[in-house]
Design a protein around this motif. Structure first.
Motif, PDB file in Angstrom:
ATOM      1  N   ALA A  68       0.833  -1.188   0.000  1.00 10.21           N
ATOM      2  CA  ALA A  68       0.000   0.000   0.000  1.00 10.21           C
ATOM      3  C   ALA A  68       0.870   1.241   0.000  1.00 10.21           C
ATOM      4  O   ALA A  68       2.033   1.185   0.383  1.00 10.21           O
ATOM      5  CB  ALA A  68      -0.877  -0.001   1.244  1.00 10.21           C
ATOM      6  N   SER A  69       0.276   2.328  -0.438  1.00 10.61           N
ATOM      7  CA  SER A  69       0.960   3.593  -0.254  1.00 10.61           C
ATOM      8  C   SER A  69       0.747   4.006   1.194  1.00 10.61           C
ATOM      9  O   SER A  69      -0.326   3.836   1.755  1.00 10.61           O
ATOM     10  CB  SER A  69       0.413   4.638  -1.218  1.00 10.61           C
ATOM     11  N   VAL A  70       1.792   4.500   1.793  1.00 10.33           N
ATOM     12  CA  VAL A  70       1.768   4.818   3.213  1.00 10.33           C
ATOM     13  C   VAL A  70       2.081   6.297   3.399  1.00 10.33           C
ATOM     14  O   VAL A  70       3.063   6.798   2.847  1.00 10.33           O
ATOM     15  CB  VAL A  70       2.822   3.978   3.975  1.00 10.33           C
ATOM     16  N   ALA A  71       1.228   6.975   4.152  1.00 12.31           N
ATOM     17  CA  ALA A  71       1.507   8.369   4.466  1.00 12.31           C
ATOM     18  C   ALA A  71       1.348   8.579   5.951  1.00 12.31           C
ATOM     19  O   ALA A  71       0.422   8.051   6.570  1.00 12.31           O
ATOM     20  CB  ALA A  71       0.565   9.291   3.690  1.00 12.31           C
ATOM     21  N   GLY A  72       2.244   9.330   6.535  1.00 13.89           N
ATOM     22  CA  GLY A  72       2.160   9.600   7.968  1.00 13.89           C
ATOM     23  C   GLY A  72       3.170  10.649   8.355  1.00 13.89           C
ATOM     24  O   GLY A  72       3.869  11.198   7.500  1.00 13.89           O
ATOM     25  N   ARG A  73       3.225  10.921   9.658  1.00 15.70           N
ATOM     26  CA  ARG A  73       4.177  11.932  10.101  1.00 15.70           C
ATOM     27  C   ARG A  73       5.557  11.298  10.212  1.00 15.70           C
ATOM     28  O   ARG A  73       6.469  11.644   9.484  1.00 15.70           O
ATOM     29  CB  ARG A  73       3.722  12.492  11.451  1.00 15.70           C
ATOM     30  N   GLU A  74       5.660  10.325  11.111  1.00 10.52           N
ATOM     31  CA  GLU A  74       6.914   9.592  11.191  1.00 10.52           C
ATOM     32  C   GLU A  74       6.599   8.134  10.856  1.00 10.52           C
ATOM     33  O   GLU A  74       5.700   7.547  11.454  1.00 10.52           O
ATOM     34  CB  GLU A  74       7.507   9.708  12.596  1.00 10.52           C
ATOM     35  N   VAL A  75       7.277   7.589   9.900  1.00 14.02           N
ATOM     36  CA  VAL A  75       6.996   6.221   9.469  1.00 14.02           C
ATOM     37  C   VAL A  75       8.191   5.343   9.828  1.00 14.02           C
ATOM     38  O   VAL A  75       9.329   5.659   9.486  1.00 14.02           O
ATOM     39  CB  VAL A  75       6.722   6.169   7.944  1.00 14.02           C
ATOM     40  N   ASN A  76       7.897   4.258  10.541  1.00 18.77           N
ATOM     41  CA  ASN A  76       8.932   3.299  10.936  1.00 18.77           C
ATOM     42  C   ASN A  76       8.664   1.979  10.251  1.00 18.77           C
ATOM     43  O   ASN A  76       7.587   1.417  10.404  1.00 18.77           O
ATOM     44  CB  ASN A  76       8.870   3.074  12.450  1.00 18.77           C
ATOM     45  N   VAL A  77       9.610   1.476   9.516  1.00 19.23           N
ATOM     46  CA  VAL A  77       9.390   0.226   8.786  1.00 19.23           C
ATOM     47  C   VAL A  77      10.386  -0.836   9.263  1.00 19.23           C
ATOM     48  O   VAL A  77      11.591  -0.687   9.103  1.00 19.23           O
ATOM     49  CB  VAL A  77       9.547   0.438   7.267  1.00 19.23           C
ATOM     50  N   SER A  78       9.858  -1.897   9.869  1.00 25.22           N
ATOM     51  CA  SER A  78      10.698  -3.052  10.196  1.00 25.22           C
ATOM     52  C   SER A  78      10.245  -4.267   9.406  1.00 25.22           C
ATOM     53  O   SER A  78      10.887  -5.308   9.442  1.00 25.22           O
ATOM     54  CB  SER A  78      10.620  -3.371  11.692  1.00 25.22           C
ATOM     55  N   GLY A  79       9.102  -4.155   8.742  1.00 24.27           N
ATOM     56  CA  GLY A  79       8.582  -5.245   7.919  1.00 24.27           C
ATOM     57  C   GLY A  79       8.732  -4.931   6.442  1.00 24.27           C
ATOM     58  O   GLY A  79       9.671  -4.264   6.042  1.00 24.27           O
ATOM     59  N   GLN A  80       7.788  -5.466   5.683  1.00 21.69           N
ATOM     60  CA  GLN A  80       7.850  -5.297   4.230  1.00 21.69           C
ATOM     61  C   GLN A  80       6.843  -4.242   3.790  1.00 21.69           C
ATOM     62  O   GLN A  80       5.672  -4.356   4.108  1.00 21.69           O
ATOM     63  CB  GLN A  80       7.458  -6.608   3.541  1.00 21.69           C
TER      64      GLN A  80
END
Lengths: 137, 135
Positions: free
Chosen positions: A44-56
């Motif tokens: 998906a497209s992801v929008a946010g203030r602070e985005v933390n990605v540890s997955g896919q």
């Protein structure tokens, strides 16, 4: 919070923070922080203030403040953020756009989340022009 | 062109180039104030503290120090950027963008680490290097 066995297909708009551990397809947007944990699969497209990605994550990522890709994280898609941190071991494939002008864009979309894809186009055009100006200098 | 080429493990060091000793590898240092324009193919590591422009193909590591400015095609094993760089970059192992590092251009790397405060604009391609020719 979307647990490891939860699944969402569609568009999600959240006032506040979001934590994803399950499967998500479509579009997500949060006014707060988005946390994609190790167990999560996001297409998906992801929008946010602070985005933390540890997955896919498979899709475009826009953060108004910062994107952090952890050592187990993987992002395939275009990234527009003012600040980017990538830990060793993380994977990123796509176009990266960083700069102060990026910060204003994501929340402008938030009022009409359904039309996000069509509205995103003029935003990126404006950005492209600014970049061309930068090159000419 | 005022450049410093150190082919032997350094014993003499004028401004802190002592590191050259490690692994007994060749090391090329472009000190602050030095500038280089052209093509460099080097067996060893390169450290740029000044200004460099052109094409750099390095068998070892390539480092752009804070305050340095590089506009080039860069090809190295480990590439570290703490200064200002633009062009096309290939790191056969790892690219590190330090706090003060800035890179504009396309990047092909196996591993990538970006510290908070660094800036990157361009396409990123990651993967193993079976076919080393980058488009």
């Amino acid at each position: 919070m979307l647990g490891p066995r939860d699944r969402l297909i569609g568009e999600l708009y959240i006032e506040g923070n979001l934590r994803v551990s399950g499967t998500l397809e479509g579009q997500i947007e949060a006014t707060g922080d988005v946390d994609v944990t190790e167990a999560a699969t996001v297409k998906a497209s992801v929008a946010g203030r602070e985005v933390n990605v540890s997955g896919q994550v498979n899709g475009a990522v826009v953060a108004s403040k910062k994107l952090v890709i952890g050592r187990s994280g993987s992002v395939v898609g275009d990234v527009r953020v003012p600040r980017l941190v990538m830990q060793d071991g993380a994977t990123l494939s796509g176009k990266v756009s960083m700069g102060p002008q990026v910060a204003a864009s994501p929340l402008a979309i938030s009022e009409t989340p359904i039309e996000e894809s069509t509205q995103a186009a003029p935003v990126s055009d404006g950005d492209g022009q600014e970049k061309q100006k930068g090159r000419r200098r | 062109m005022e450049t410093v080429v150190e082919t032997a493990p350094a014993e003499t060091s004028e401004d802190g180039v002592v590191e050259s000793r490690r692994d007994g590898q060749n090391k090329f240092t472009l000190a602050p104030g030095d500038s280089l324009e052209g093509k460099l193919i080097y067996s060893g590591s390169v450290n740029v503290q000044g200004r460099a422009e052109g094409e750099f193909r390095v068998s070892g590591n390539f480092e752009v120090a804070a305050g340095a400015s590089v506009k080039a095609l860069i090809d190295g094993t480990n590439v570290t950027i703490r200064g200002d760089a633009e062009g096309t970059l290939t790191a056969r192992d790892k690219l590190t963008l330090g706090k003060s590092g800035k890179f504009n251009g396309d990047v092909t790397v196996k591993r990538l680490q970006i510290e908070d405060g660094a800036s990157l604009n361009g396409h990123v391609r990651m993967g193993s290097f079976e076919q080393s020719s980058s488009s």
